[in-house]
Write a protein that holds these residues in place. Structure first.
Motif, PDB file in Angstrom:
ATOM      1  N   THR A   1     -29.361  26.063 -16.892  1.00  0.00           N
ATOM      2  CA  THR A   1     -30.562  26.723 -17.014  1.00  0.00           C
ATOM      3  C   THR A   1     -31.892  26.358 -16.309  1.00  0.00           C
ATOM      4  N   GLY A   2     -31.159  25.888 -15.187  1.00  0.00           N
ATOM      5  CA  GLY A   2     -32.047  25.346 -14.248  1.00  0.00           C
ATOM      6  C   GLY A   2     -33.017  24.290 -14.155  1.00  0.00           C
ATOM      7  N   GLU A   3     -32.907  23.467 -15.020  1.00  0.00           N
ATOM      8  CA  GLU A   3     -32.377  21.969 -14.842  1.00  0.00           C
ATOM      9  C   GLU A   3     -31.803  21.556 -14.123  1.00  0.00           C
ATOM     10  N   SER A   4     -32.240  20.203 -13.086  1.00  0.00           N
ATOM     11  CA  SER A   4     -31.920  19.721 -11.899  1.00  0.00           C
ATOM     12  C   SER A   4     -32.627  18.215 -12.000  1.00  0.00           C
ATOM     13  N   TRP A   5     -31.135  17.432 -12.678  1.00  0.00           N
ATOM     14  CA  TRP A   5     -31.599  16.067 -12.480  1.00  0.00           C
ATOM     15  C   TRP A   5     -30.868  15.486 -11.126  1.00  0.00           C
ATOM     16  N   ARG A   6     -31.478  13.655 -11.003  1.00  0.00           N
ATOM     17  CA  ARG A   6     -31.364  12.522  -9.644  1.00  0.00           C
ATOM     18  C   ARG A   6     -31.305  11.368 -10.493  1.00  0.00           C
ATOM     19  N   GLU A   7     -30.477  10.920 -11.125  1.00  0.00           N
ATOM     20  CA  GLU A   7     -30.805   9.599 -10.655  1.00  0.00           C
ATOM     21  C   GLU A   7     -30.552   8.544 -10.370  1.00  0.00           C
ATOM     22  N   SER A   8     -29.798   9.156  -9.454  1.00  0.00           N
ATOM     23  CA  SER A   8     -29.911   8.365  -8.134  1.00  0.00           C
ATOM     24  C   SER A   8     -30.462   8.308  -6.845  1.00  0.00           C
ATOM     25  N   ASN A   9     -31.903   9.171  -7.592  1.00  0.00           N
ATOM     26  CA  ASN A   9     -33.201   8.983  -6.644  1.00  0.00           C
ATOM     27  C   ASN A   9     -33.622   7.702  -6.711  1.00  0.00           C
ATOM     28  N   THR A  10     -33.436   8.115  -8.485  1.00  0.00           N
ATOM     29  CA  THR A  10     -34.339   6.267  -8.582  1.00  0.00           C
ATOM     30  C   THR A  10     -33.495   4.516  -9.362  1.00  0.00           C
ATOM     31  N   TYR A  11     -32.231   4.947  -9.597  1.00  0.00           N
ATOM     32  CA  TYR A  11     -31.531   4.345 -10.215  1.00  0.00           C
ATOM     33  C   TYR A  11     -30.329   3.876  -9.172  1.00  0.00           C
ATOM     34  N   CYS A  12     -29.798   2.428  -9.412  1.00  0.00           N
ATOM     35  CA  CYS A  12     -28.966   1.717  -8.939  1.00  0.00           C
ATOM     36  C   CYS A  12     -27.607   1.869  -9.194  1.00  0.00           C
ATOM     37  N   ARG A  13     -26.477   2.192  -9.241  1.00  0.00           N
ATOM     38  CA  ARG A  13     -25.358   2.248 -10.475  1.00  0.00           C
ATOM     39  C   ARG A  13     -25.061   1.005 -10.762  1.00  0.00           C
ATOM     40  N   GLY A  14     -24.035   0.701 -11.529  1.00  0.00           N
ATOM     41  CA  GLY A  14     -23.918  -0.852 -12.226  1.00  0.00           C
ATOM     42  C   GLY A  14     -22.326  -0.972 -11.266  1.00  0.00           C
ATOM     43  N   GLU A  15     -21.850  -2.324 -11.327  1.00  0.00           N
ATOM     44  CA  GLU A  15     -20.699  -2.670 -10.909  1.00  0.00           C
ATOM     45  C   GLU A  15     -19.919  -3.323 -11.852  1.00  0.00           C
ATOM     46  N   ARG A  16     -20.042  -3.097 -13.500  1.00  0.00           N
ATOM     47  CA  ARG A  16     -19.503  -4.027 -13.895  1.00  0.00           C
ATOM     48  C   ARG A  16     -19.212  -3.064 -15.315  1.00  0.00           C
ATOM     49  N   ALA A  17     -18.140  -3.433 -16.060  1.00  0.00           N
ATOM     50  CA  ALA A  17     -17.727  -3.097 -16.944  1.00  0.00           C
ATOM     51  C   ALA A  17     -17.906  -4.014 -18.250  1.00  0.00           C
ATOM     52  N   ILE A  18     -17.880  -3.954 -19.245  1.00  0.00           N
ATOM     53  CA  ILE A  18     -18.387  -5.145 -20.314  1.00  0.00           C
ATOM     54  C   ILE A  18     -18.113  -5.158 -21.857  1.00  0.00           C
ATOM     55  N   VAL A  19     -17.463  -5.777 -22.100  1.00  0.00           N
ATOM     56  CA  VAL A  19     -17.130  -5.691 -23.775  1.00  0.00           C
ATOM     57  C   VAL A  19     -17.662  -7.096 -23.964  1.00  0.00           C
TER      58      VAL A  19
END
Length: 277
Positions: A125-143
């Motif tokens: 559609t022309g939408e472009s998203w770059r979450e990595s420009n703004t956010y760090c990724r997590g490092e843990r899986a959680i229950v």
């Protein structure tokens, strides 16, 4: 027991979003729900990074988190606050984290989860998203143990990575929370398909509270907050209207499905792949 989902059209004013969440907490408690689930980016949805940055603070200073904890304690209900953008330099992140919170009925934070997989895509559609420009990724899986069973935590784009859900169900998760702000094109194509697949693979409930409608920053989200049972049956589909919806969570259903199709017991390590040319 009953779980409630708050489908939101979050905007650029955290105070306004906090009021919507607090009202949802009160309504869910009045209707007898054991737990309320809210979407990804419940407290602020703003694609203007400079404007959004004015409101992003450390979690101990976040007014939306504080208001949600206060409401949970006041009404005696657990809340999964789908996610907020927070600063966390102590975690080695020089950007923001997309962090979800599980809050108990006394207002205490029982667990938090940082989104593992970041949405960096270019859509047709022309939408472009770059979450990595703004956010760090997590490092843990959680229950985390909750009134509706052991809950595995994920956020939005995570749903495309079944290894995460295998790890969560291997750790005992009987329900999986997937708050989201899904785009309309990807939602129409994949939202129901992927979430039903995750429920069937894990033989667990999937609870997916979603953003919906056209937001103040101009983006459009898909809605259709869902509750799916371990057999893949949709118990709740909220369509496109903002508001509160509820579904019954019967944990006996998990054991029933897992006894009939014991996929968790049949899992085994995958051997190395051999390639023939």
């Amino acid at each position: 027991m009953k779980a409630s989902l708050l489908q939101m059209t979050s905007g650029i004013d955290p105070a306004a979003n906090a009021r919507v969440i607090a009202e949802g907490v009160a309504q869910a408690a009045a209707e007898g729900s054991a737990m309320l689930f809210t979407p990804e980016m419940s407290g602020l949805l703003d694609g203007n990074r400079a404007r959004a940055a004015e409101h992003v603070v450390a979690q101990q200073e976040d007014r939306v988190l504080a208001a949600t904890r206060e409401a949970a304690a006041k009404h005696g209900i657990w809340v999964h606050l789908g996610s907020l953008a927070v600063k966390a330099p102590e975690a080695g992140c020089d950007k923001f984290l997309n962090r979800g919170f599980v809050i108990d009925a006394s207002g205490e934070i029982r667990a938090s989860y940082d989104k593992l997989h970041l949405f960096d895509v270019d859509l047709a559609t022309g939408e472009s998203w770059r979450e990595s420009n703004t956010y760090c990724r997590g490092e843990r899986a959680i229950v985390v143990d909750t009134p509706i069973g052991r809950l595995g935590l994920a956020i939005c784009y995570d749903m495309r990575f079944p290894d995460l859900f295998r790890a969560l169900s291997d750790a005992g998760a009987t329900a999986l929370a997937v708050p989201a702000a899904f785009t309309r094109p990807t939602g129409q194509a994949h939202w129901h398909l992927l979430l039903r697949a995750r429920a069937v693979e894990a033989a667990a409930f999937v609870i997916a509270a979603a953003q919906t409608g056209t937001h103040e920053d101009g983006r459009a989200t898909y809605g259709h907050s869902l509750v799916i049972d371990p057999w893949g049956e949709i118990l709740l589909d909220m369509g496109e209207e903002a508001g509160l919806g509820s579904a019954e969570i019967d944990l006996a259903r998990v054991e029933d499905v897992r006894s009939r199709v014991p996929v968790l017991r049949h899992r085994r390590p995958i051997p190395p792949v051999e390639t023939f040319v």
